[in-house]
Design a protein around this motif. Structure first.
Motif, PDB file in Angstrom:
ATOM      1  N   SER A  71     -10.369  11.232  -3.070  1.00  0.00           N
ATOM      2  CA  SER A  71     -11.496  11.680  -3.888  1.00  0.00           C
ATOM      3  C   SER A  71     -11.066  11.843  -5.345  1.00  0.00           C
ATOM      4  O   SER A  71      -9.877  12.030  -5.648  1.00  0.00           O
ATOM      5  CB  SER A  71     -12.036  13.010  -3.366  1.00  0.00           C
ATOM      6  N   HIS A  72     -12.044  11.800  -6.248  1.00  0.00           N
ATOM      7  CA  HIS A  72     -11.764  12.025  -7.663  1.00  0.00           C
ATOM      8  C   HIS A  72     -12.957  12.756  -8.272  1.00  0.00           C
ATOM      9  O   HIS A  72     -14.110  12.401  -8.019  1.00  0.00           O
ATOM     10  CB  HIS A  72     -11.551  10.691  -8.398  1.00  0.00           C
ATOM     11  N   VAL A  73     -12.657  13.770  -9.069  1.00  0.00           N
ATOM     12  CA  VAL A  73     -13.691  14.557  -9.743  1.00  0.00           C
ATOM     13  C   VAL A  73     -13.305  14.714 -11.207  1.00  0.00           C
ATOM     14  O   VAL A  73     -12.149  15.016 -11.522  1.00  0.00           O
ATOM     15  CB  VAL A  73     -13.864  15.954  -9.107  1.00  0.00           C
ATOM     16  N   LEU A  74     -14.282  14.528 -12.100  1.00  0.00           N
ATOM     17  CA  LEU A  74     -14.063  14.702 -13.537  1.00  0.00           C
ATOM     18  C   LEU A  74     -15.039  15.722 -14.096  1.00  0.00           C
ATOM     19  O   LEU A  74     -16.186  15.806 -13.662  1.00  0.00           O
ATOM     20  CB  LEU A  74     -14.260  13.377 -14.284  1.00  0.00           C
ATOM     21  N   CYS A  90      -7.640  15.123  -8.513  1.00  0.00           N
ATOM     22  CA  CYS A  90      -7.461  13.836  -7.817  1.00  0.00           C
ATOM     23  C   CYS A  90      -6.306  13.933  -6.822  1.00  0.00           C
ATOM     24  O   CYS A  90      -5.537  12.989  -6.645  1.00  0.00           O
ATOM     25  CB  CYS A  90      -7.218  12.715  -8.822  1.00  0.00           C
ATOM     26  N   GLU A  91      -6.208  15.075  -6.179  1.00  0.00           N
ATOM     27  CA  GLU A  91      -5.133  15.280  -5.198  1.00  0.00           C
ATOM     28  C   GLU A  91      -5.353  14.402  -3.974  1.00  0.00           C
ATOM     29  O   GLU A  91      -6.452  14.354  -3.411  1.00  0.00           O
ATOM     30  CB  GLU A  91      -5.102  16.749  -4.788  1.00  0.00           C
ATOM     31  N   PRO A 181      -0.692  12.904 -12.720  1.00  0.00           N
ATOM     32  CA  PRO A 181      -0.390  12.649 -11.312  1.00  0.00           C
ATOM     33  C   PRO A 181      -0.616  11.169 -10.979  1.00  0.00           C
ATOM     34  O   PRO A 181      -1.035  10.376 -11.825  1.00  0.00           O
ATOM     35  CB  PRO A 181      -1.384  13.552 -10.567  1.00  0.00           C
ATOM     36  N   ARG A 182      -0.364  10.802  -9.751  1.00  0.00           N
ATOM     37  CA  ARG A 182      -0.375   9.390  -9.352  1.00  0.00           C
ATOM     38  C   ARG A 182      -1.688   8.697  -9.688  1.00  0.00           C
ATOM     39  O   ARG A 182      -1.702   7.549 -10.143  1.00  0.00           O
ATOM     40  CB  ARG A 182      -0.101   9.283  -7.851  1.00  0.00           C
ATOM     41  N   ARG A 183      -2.811   9.385  -9.453  1.00  0.00           N
ATOM     42  CA  ARG A 183      -4.117   8.769  -9.679  1.00  0.00           C
ATOM     43  C   ARG A 183      -4.844   9.390 -10.870  1.00  0.00           C
ATOM     44  O   ARG A 183      -6.073   9.445 -10.911  1.00  0.00           O
ATOM     45  CB  ARG A 183      -4.971   8.873  -8.415  1.00  0.00           C
ATOM     46  N   ALA A 184      -4.107   9.876 -11.841  1.00  0.00           N
ATOM     47  CA  ALA A 184      -4.707  10.523 -13.015  1.00  0.00           C
ATOM     48  C   ALA A 184      -5.704   9.596 -13.698  1.00  0.00           C
ATOM     49  O   ALA A 184      -5.547   8.375 -13.711  1.00  0.00           O
ATOM     50  CB  ALA A 184      -3.616  10.918 -14.002  1.00  0.00           C
ATOM     51  N   ARG A 207     -10.930  -4.907  -9.306  1.00  0.00           N
ATOM     52  CA  ARG A 207     -10.252  -4.862  -8.005  1.00  0.00           C
ATOM     53  C   ARG A 207     -10.365  -3.474  -7.388  1.00  0.00           C
ATOM     54  O   ARG A 207     -10.178  -2.457  -8.061  1.00  0.00           O
ATOM     55  CB  ARG A 207      -8.771  -5.213  -8.193  1.00  0.00           C
ATOM     56  N   LYS A 208     -10.692  -3.427  -6.107  1.00  0.00           N
ATOM     57  CA  LYS A 208     -10.730  -2.172  -5.359  1.00  0.00           C
ATOM     58  C   LYS A 208      -9.353  -1.962  -4.735  1.00  0.00           C
ATOM     59  O   LYS A 208      -9.047  -2.510  -3.677  1.00  0.00           O
ATOM     60  CB  LYS A 208     -11.807  -2.245  -4.273  1.00  0.00           C
ATOM     61  N   ASP A 209      -8.507  -1.182  -5.414  1.00  0.00           N
ATOM     62  CA  ASP A 209      -7.138  -0.995  -4.932  1.00  0.00           C
ATOM     63  C   ASP A 209      -6.923   0.344  -4.248  1.00  0.00           C
ATOM     64  O   ASP A 209      -5.842   0.639  -3.767  1.00  0.00           O
ATOM     65  CB  ASP A 209      -6.148  -1.152  -6.083  1.00  0.00           C
ATOM     66  N   ASN A 210      -7.974   1.183  -4.214  1.00  0.00           N
ATOM     67  CA  ASN A 210      -7.910   2.502  -3.576  1.00  0.00           C
ATOM     68  C   ASN A 210      -6.921   3.436  -4.268  1.00  0.00           C
ATOM     69  O   ASN A 210      -6.503   4.446  -3.683  1.00  0.00           O
ATOM     70  CB  ASN A 210      -7.562   2.376  -2.089  1.00  0.00           C
ATOM     71  N   VAL A 211      -6.541   3.109  -5.472  1.00  0.00           N
ATOM     72  CA  VAL A 211      -5.680   3.979  -6.269  1.00  0.00           C
ATOM     73  C   VAL A 211      -6.352   4.274  -7.598  1.00  0.00           C
ATOM     74  O   VAL A 211      -6.719   5.412  -7.886  1.00  0.00           O
ATOM     75  CB  VAL A 211      -4.290   3.343  -6.508  1.00  0.00           C
ATOM     76  N   PHE A 212      -6.544   3.241  -8.399  1.00  0.00           N
ATOM     77  CA  PHE A 212      -7.087   3.429  -9.742  1.00  0.00           C
ATOM     78  C   PHE A 212      -8.598   3.242  -9.817  1.00  0.00           C
ATOM     79  O   PHE A 212      -9.213   3.598 -10.819  1.00  0.00           O
ATOM     80  CB  PHE A 212      -6.403   2.466 -10.714  1.00  0.00           C
TER      81      PHE A 212
END
Length: 233
Positions: A71-74, A90-91, A181-184, A207-212
């Motif tokens: 998940s990601h929240v801004l 983005c933990e 962090p990794r997905r900052a 690209r859907k890389d599930n990271v960025f």
């Protein structure tokens, strides 16, 4: 009409759509993104900026891309001449319960709920949670086909990063550049890239890389609702 285009298009879109220049494809979606232009200079740390925003009663928005593991929240503050991304979570592998509690705690520290809460349309339960958690907030999704268009959303973000006229209209707080962090979100903006076809050529889809892609999707969804033509808050 031309002047209106100048106000709304990015420099790259102006060159391509108005001047009919053929632009070389680039792997990076947001090649315009750089610290020199997109940092919101704040050297007193996150806690003091949060306190400043709370004391000044600055309006802010939340955008949330839910995921089972990523998940990601801004949090994005509204200023007169720009919007500022000033907080994120983005933990990896955080439970939904912990994430909900974290969102509420950060909003409590700001002294008020968000003015708008944009959430991915695909996860109905999280939209329902946002309505229940923030009953005074406008909770919204990208509804129309146009609002769901990745290409259109990317174009709007580019127009904010590199407008034809004036300075960038969205910036990232200094501490988001300093501790990543990794997905900052800063990494997401830097590394979000176009996919390649089977033949190795660059496609026109990220690209859907599930990271960025999750953080980048947050920025795109927010930009579409905040600065898109169909609806603006």
């Amino acid at each position: 009409y031309v002047e209106n285009l100048r106000r709304t298009l990015s420099k790259a879109a102006w060159d391509q759509e108005v001047l009919a220049r053929i632009l070389r494809p680039e792997a990076a979606v947001y090649s315009e993104f750089e610290r020199a232009r997109h940092e919101f200079a704040w050297r007193d740390g996150k806690a003091k900026l949060i306190a400043h925003l709370a004391k000044a009663g600055v309006e802010y928005d939340i955008v949330y891309d839910p995921g089972q593991t990523y998940s990601h929240v801004l949090w994005i503050a509204r200023f007169a001449d720009m919007d500022v991304i000033f907080d994120e979570t983005c933990e990896d592998n955080i439970t939904t319960e912990r994430l909900h509690a974290d969102i509420i705690a950060r909003c409590t520290a700001l002294g008020r709920g968000p003015s708008a809460f944009v959430v991915d349309r695909a996860v109905t339960r999280e939209r329902r949670w946002a309505w229940e958690a923030f009953p005074q907030t406008q909770v919204m999704i990208c509804e129309s086909r146009g609002e769901q268009s990745v290409r259109e959303g990317v174009s709007i973000v580019k127009s904010l990063l590199d407008p034809m006229i004036g300075d960038p209209r969205v910036r990232w707080a200094s501490y988001l550049w300093d501790r990543m962090p990794r997905r900052a979100i800063v990494k997401c903006m830097m590394h979000y890239s176009y996919d390649r076809t089977a033949g190795g050529a660059l496609s026109n889809q990220p690209r859907k890389d599930n990271v960025f892609d999750h953080g980048a999707d947050c920025v795109r969804m927010w930009a579409m609702k905040r600065h898109g033509d169909a609806y603006r808050f």
